[in-house]
Write an enzyme that holds these catalytic residues in place. Sequence first.
Site, PDB file in Angstrom:
ATOM      1  N   SER A 197      17.107  81.509  11.983  1.00 50.74           N
ATOM      2  CA  SER A 197      16.231  82.457  11.857  1.00 50.74           C
ATOM      3  C   SER A 197      16.610  83.377  10.512  1.00 50.74           C
ATOM      4  O   SER A 197      17.737  83.712  10.699  1.00 50.74           O
ATOM      5  CB  SER A 197      15.758  83.180  12.980  1.00 50.74           C
ATOM      6  OG  SER A 197      14.926  84.468  12.618  1.00 50.74           O
ATOM      7  N   TYR A 230      18.101  88.666  19.315  1.00 48.76           N
ATOM      8  CA  TYR A 230      17.486  87.500  18.819  1.00 48.76           C
ATOM      9  C   TYR A 230      18.320  86.961  17.636  1.00 48.76           C
ATOM     10  O   TYR A 230      18.630  85.722  17.537  1.00 48.76           O
ATOM     11  CB  TYR A 230      16.025  87.669  18.499  1.00 48.76           C
ATOM     12  CG  TYR A 230      15.194  86.429  17.691  1.00 48.76           C
ATOM     13  CD1 TYR A 230      15.033  85.400  18.950  1.00 48.76           C
ATOM     14  CD2 TYR A 230      15.005  86.381  16.562  1.00 48.76           C
ATOM     15  CE1 TYR A 230      14.444  84.185  18.061  1.00 48.76           C
ATOM     16  CE2 TYR A 230      14.589  85.137  15.914  1.00 48.76           C
ATOM     17  CZ  TYR A 230      14.268  84.011  16.828  1.00 48.76           C
ATOM     18  OH  TYR A 230      13.584  82.870  16.367  1.00 48.76           O
ATOM     19  N   LYS A 281      20.994  83.770  17.364  1.00 44.93           N
ATOM     20  CA  LYS A 281      20.878  82.846  16.418  1.00 44.93           C
ATOM     21  C   LYS A 281      22.128  82.574  15.482  1.00 44.93           C
ATOM     22  O   LYS A 281      22.466  81.561  15.189  1.00 44.93           O
ATOM     23  CB  LYS A 281      19.689  83.184  15.353  1.00 44.93           C
ATOM     24  CG  LYS A 281      18.464  82.956  15.964  1.00 44.93           C
ATOM     25  CD  LYS A 281      18.096  81.480  16.446  1.00 44.93           C
ATOM     26  CE  LYS A 281      16.740  81.303  16.820  1.00 44.93           C
ATOM     27  NZ  LYS A 281      16.242  79.831  17.304  1.00 44.93           N
ATOM     28  N   ASN A 286       9.058  83.723   7.730  1.00 39.46           N
ATOM     29  CA  ASN A 286       7.544  83.873   8.636  1.00 39.46           C
ATOM     30  C   ASN A 286       6.876  82.468   8.896  1.00 39.46           C
ATOM     31  O   ASN A 286       5.899  82.310   7.891  1.00 39.46           O
ATOM     32  CB  ASN A 286       6.981  85.048   8.193  1.00 39.46           C
ATOM     33  CG  ASN A 286       7.510  86.323   8.413  1.00 39.46           C
ATOM     34  OD1 ASN A 286       8.820  86.460   8.103  1.00 39.46           O
ATOM     35  ND2 ASN A 286       6.859  87.293   9.361  1.00 39.46           N
ATOM     36  N   PHE A 299       2.335  99.456  10.119  1.00 42.28           N
ATOM     37  CA  PHE A 299       3.213 100.333  10.587  1.00 42.28           C
ATOM     38  C   PHE A 299       3.820 100.813   9.047  1.00 42.28           C
ATOM     39  O   PHE A 299       4.978 100.252   8.762  1.00 42.28           O
ATOM     40  CB  PHE A 299       4.371  99.460  11.392  1.00 42.28           C
ATOM     41  CG  PHE A 299       3.908  99.036  12.739  1.00 42.28           C
ATOM     42  CD1 PHE A 299       3.783 100.028  13.936  1.00 42.28           C
ATOM     43  CD2 PHE A 299       3.134  98.017  12.970  1.00 42.28           C
ATOM     44  CE1 PHE A 299       3.210  99.633  15.013  1.00 42.28           C
ATOM     45  CE2 PHE A 299       2.603  97.489  14.188  1.00 42.28           C
ATOM     46  CZ  PHE A 299       2.460  98.366  15.086  1.00 42.28           C
TER      47      PHE A 299
END
Length: 225
Positions: A14, A41, A45, A70, A104
Amino acid sequence: MQQAQVTKMMFSSSAATYGLPDLPEGSLIHEDGGNRPISPYGETKLVCEWMIRAAGPAWGLRSVNLRYFNVAGAGWDDLGDPGIFNLIPIVMRQLLTGDKPQIFGDDYPTPDGTCVRDYVHVLDLADSHLAALDYLDRADRLYDVFNVGTGTGASVIEVLEQVAESTGYSVEPAVIARRPGDPASLVADVTRIQDVLGWKASNSDLATIVDSAWSAWPAIHGSTG
């Protein structure tokens, strides 16, 4: 794997391994640019990449680690993503429930002030795996890590505009405070995967991604009307 004589491994890694890259505005993220994950996470990875790499000289495991950016969209309507964890499906659900999509922060050092991400179509992601499988059969394998992205970013506002166009819904977002740990921009440098694996995203323009996600929505989540 060693006991079962499994000698090849392709790992779904990732872009979260990069964390908050300390790069000039607009820079692409290269595989060798440094890993500073900021989440469990991303840490797990990266640790898996280390363990897989160590198995090579230890007992001969051939490996390749694909760092996804993504991933979005659907290859076929009945194979749409049932999870609602990423921006595109989150916005679609908010529109269908009558809620305002949320942005955000709109004061990032990006062209429109919102975060920029590299969106890659799931069909392109699948194709990158086929290229990586062929790579594992080569005698010469100089690299074991490849970014899987497009090299082009889309901002939150650009994604919302495309969702509005694809769905026909009016999108009037609410701007709220930044989330801690959100990088301003995460866009892949895809030079290595293009040059070494001969792979390039071909379905990953934003309109194709969002159109396919919306087309798959009824089969996975129910009515869009």
